[in-house]
Design an enzyme around this catalytic site. Structure first.
Site, short mmCIF file in Angstrom:
data_model
loop_
_atom_site.label_atom_id
_atom_site.label_comp_id
_atom_site.label_asym_id
_atom_site.label_seq_id
_atom_site.Cartn_x
_atom_site.Cartn_y
_atom_site.Cartn_z
N VAL A 199 0.86 -1.19 0.00
CA VAL A 199 0.00 0.00 0.00
C VAL A 199 0.89 1.24 0.00
CG1 VAL A 199 -1.90 1.19 1.17
CG2 VAL A 199 -1.74 -1.30 1.28
N GLU A 200 0.48 2.27 -0.72
CA GLU A 200 1.36 3.41 -0.99
C GLU A 200 1.85 4.15 0.25
OE1 GLU A 200 -1.18 5.84 -3.48
OE2 GLU A 200 -1.80 7.04 -1.76
N GLY A 201 1.14 4.01 1.36
CA GLY A 201 1.57 4.69 2.58
C GLY A 201 2.83 4.10 3.20
N GLY A 202 3.54 3.26 2.45
CA GLY A 202 4.78 2.68 2.97
C GLY A 202 4.54 1.36 3.69
N THR A 245 -4.85 5.09 2.74
CA THR A 245 -3.67 4.27 2.50
C THR A 245 -2.58 4.55 3.53
OG1 THR A 245 -3.02 5.98 0.92
CG2 THR A 245 -3.97 3.99 0.01
#
Lengths: 355, 255
Positions: free
Chosen positions: B51-54, B69
């Protein structure tokens, strides 16, 4: 985009000329916010409703700044606040809103569609690389993103030919902000900062900016930093101001400590649905301009609500795993400590920094 | 438990079947993330969700579905938490096999608009913006768009190309410098769509049982190519529905 944003020579000269001290940085929110001047490019740490430097956002709003450019990859309520009071003339972002359940931001739509605020859109990675390029001290970074889209057609981004393979690449320009505002889990009085959980982009933003203002959930002793130097992500000599701000991201989240207050988002969005921008200014009058301090503003939420949000966080991240296992969650002096999750052993209080 | 699936359940189940075991998926929140979690619980136990939030390798805590995210719900029991920029760079490096995104407005070449309706500088409607969708569409090995099938969404030409599909058709991505990836599929409430390998225009690959080409025409603002021998998707199985519903007991995303 202003050419000064990617002027890596000027940005380097500014950092070279600046005192990079290992000394005292501890100050007040008011003093920190006073270092933001009208027209500044201000980069906001955290992302969306995670680790937003809310106490600093409040303090900057109270300073009544104007003409700001606000930069944040996923912009949330802080963008709406600044639009509602006329503090911001341009936002640089990849996405604007609170989250899918709350729909497209009506405040953003009103200000951008009405021509009052410029929305400069970059892809999420491209804007991240703008900070990364600045953190590296270079004028741009090559990348494979944003190419072919209308984000390039309408925007200032240029391409570059790879001198080795002849391939066309995106040339993502650096972004050296005037000021970075960040909220971290722990800092010492000298500005050494430690973050738990996802680091977002804060370390790059701190290196990119000319002035770095930090709030921390807990102020920790120098000795504790030195015991776990691997946890430090921003070195103190880059930091200009440190302010202890327990619950400093609330009603947004701080990893492991408290969950974002989704009920607040429901209420806030409903007020905007009913009364438009007035819904925001009423909230600001009550929570930002009314209280005399950050702690007074926190008291408006009530200890029970804060404790609930801490409990919700502990259901997702065990309490023993947070604050590097070193410190307890923050204890707003006026409100008492949020309750620990049941059964979790309570770490010693010796390192909290809150007497 | 009713075994009759809702349109969103169809969407999630059919989307989950697009994912293969021993691969990586870059998923947005909502139905894409639910579909990825379902795939993991059924045929793809060795799938890694990113997921793009790391956030790498998370699980979903039933009843605490992620809204963004970038939050603790999304990071629940993750195997790695890293920076956002570094997460996208994993995709640029070629390590993320499938990008799984929703769509607001989509055209015959799989281009998606989430930026504006009207003029960019003075838009009629200012939409939220790309978020990570442009990067996912540019950088993953392949992209699958998951969306409700409505005429207002499936338009002849998007007002603004936020996330590049095949751009203007054959060779479009290459001309723009997009050397890798592209949209491989669109999973909708009516069926599964692919793209003609020559023209890069959208074509029907499979329809859900009972859906006809007339239904597709009525709900699409452009001509969809029709392949010989269109497949019929298999309905969601009882175990797929049970697992899916357990992930979203409040039916926040399943409706």
């Amino acid at each position: 985009m202003k050419p000064s944003e990617y002027d890596f020579v000027a940005a380097r000269r500014r950092l070279e000329a600046k005192e990079k001290s290992a000394g005292e940085k501890l100050t007040s929110l008011e003093d920190a916010a006073a270092r933001v001047t009208n027209g500044d490019v201000v980069a906001v740490g955290g992302i969306l409703f995670s680790r937003t430097p809310m106490a600093l956002v409040h303090a900057i709003l109270r300073e009544r700044r104007t003409g700001l450019t606000l930069v944040r990859n996923l912009m949330c309520q802080e963008g709406e606040f600044m639009m509602a009071v006329g503090a911001v003339e341009r936002v640089v972002t990849a996405w604007f809103g609170i989250g899918l359940p709350w729909g497209v931001s009506k405040i953003m739509r009103e200000h951008v569609e009405g021509g009052k605020v410029v929305y400069e859109e970059w892809s999420h990675l491209a804007l991240g690389l703008r900070f990364r390029a600045a953190a590296m001290g270079v004028p741009f970074l090559p990348a494979l993103t944003m190419l072919g889209s209308d984000l390039v057609a309408i925007g200032p981004m240029k391409t570059v030919i790879d001198p080795y393979t002849g391939t066309t690449l995106a040339a993502i320009p650096a972004l050296y902000p005037d000021v970075a505002i960040l909220h971290v889990h722990r800092a010492d009085r000298f500005g050494n900062c430690q973050i738990d959980g996802y680091p977002h982009m804060d370390a790059d933003i701190a290196r990119a900016a000319s002035t770095v203002l930090v709030t921390a959930e807990a102020l920790i002793p120098d000795e504790e930093v030195r015991r776990h130097p691997d946890r430090t992500v921003i070195p103190g000599f880059l930091v200009d101001a440190v302010v202890p701000a327990p619950w400093g991201a609330f009603p947004h989240e701080c990893y492991g400590l408290y969950e974002a207050d989704f009920e607040h988002f429901d209420e806030y969005a409903a007020a905007i649905d009913a009364r438009g921008t007035a819904g925001v200014t009423e909230f600001l009058d009550r929570h930002v301009y009314g209280p005399a301090s950050w702690l007074e503003s926190l008291e408006l939420w009530g200890a029970e609500r804060l404790a609930r949000q801490a409990r919700r966080a502990h259901e997702l991240v065990p309490a023993t795993d947070i604050m590097g296992g070193l410190s307890t969650p923050p204890k707003p002096p006026a409100l008492g400590a949020p309750r620990q999750s049941r059964g979790a052993p309570r770490p010693p209080d010796a390192f909290t920094g809150y007497a | 438990m009713t075994t009759i699936a809702s349109p969103t359940e169809w969407l999630a189940v059919v989307a989950s079947r697009q994912l293969r075991d021993h691969t990586t998926v870059f998923a947005g929140v909502g139905v894409p993330l639910l579909a990825a979690a379902l795939a993991q619980a059924t045929h793809a136990p060795n799938l890694t969700i990113v997921v793009e939030g790391g956030i790498v390798g998370p699980r979903i805590k039933p009843g605490r579905l992620p809204i963004s995210t970038n939050e603790m719900r999304t990071a629940y029991r993750a195997t790695m938490l890293t920076g956002i920029t570094d997460t996208f760079l994993l995709a640029q490096r070629g390590a993320l096999d499938v990008g799984f995104i929703g769509g607001a407005q989509i055209d015959p070449y799989g281009n998606v608009n989430t930026t504006v309706i009207g003029d960019y500088a003075r838009p009629k409607v200012r939409l939220p913006g790309t978020g990570g969708a442009n990067d996912i569409a540019s950088l993953c090995r392949q992209v699958i768009i998951v969306t409700a099938h409505e005429r207002r969404r499936f338009v002849p030409r998007v007002a603004f190309v936020t996330s590049p599909g095949w751009l203007d058709g054959a060779g479009g991505r290459e001309r723009a410098g997009l050397r890798f990836g592209g949209v491989s599929g669109v999973v909708t409430t009516l069926g599964v769509f692919g793209f003609d390998p020559t023209t890069r225009r959208m074509r029907v690959d499979a329809l859900h049982p009972g859906v006809t080409m007339d239904d597709v025409r009525a709900n699409t603002g452009f001509e969809v190519l029709s392949a010989d021998g269109i497949d019929t998707t298999a309905p969601p199985a009882a175990d797929e529905l049970e697992l899916l519903r357990a992930l979203d007991p409040e039916r926040r995303f399943l409706g």
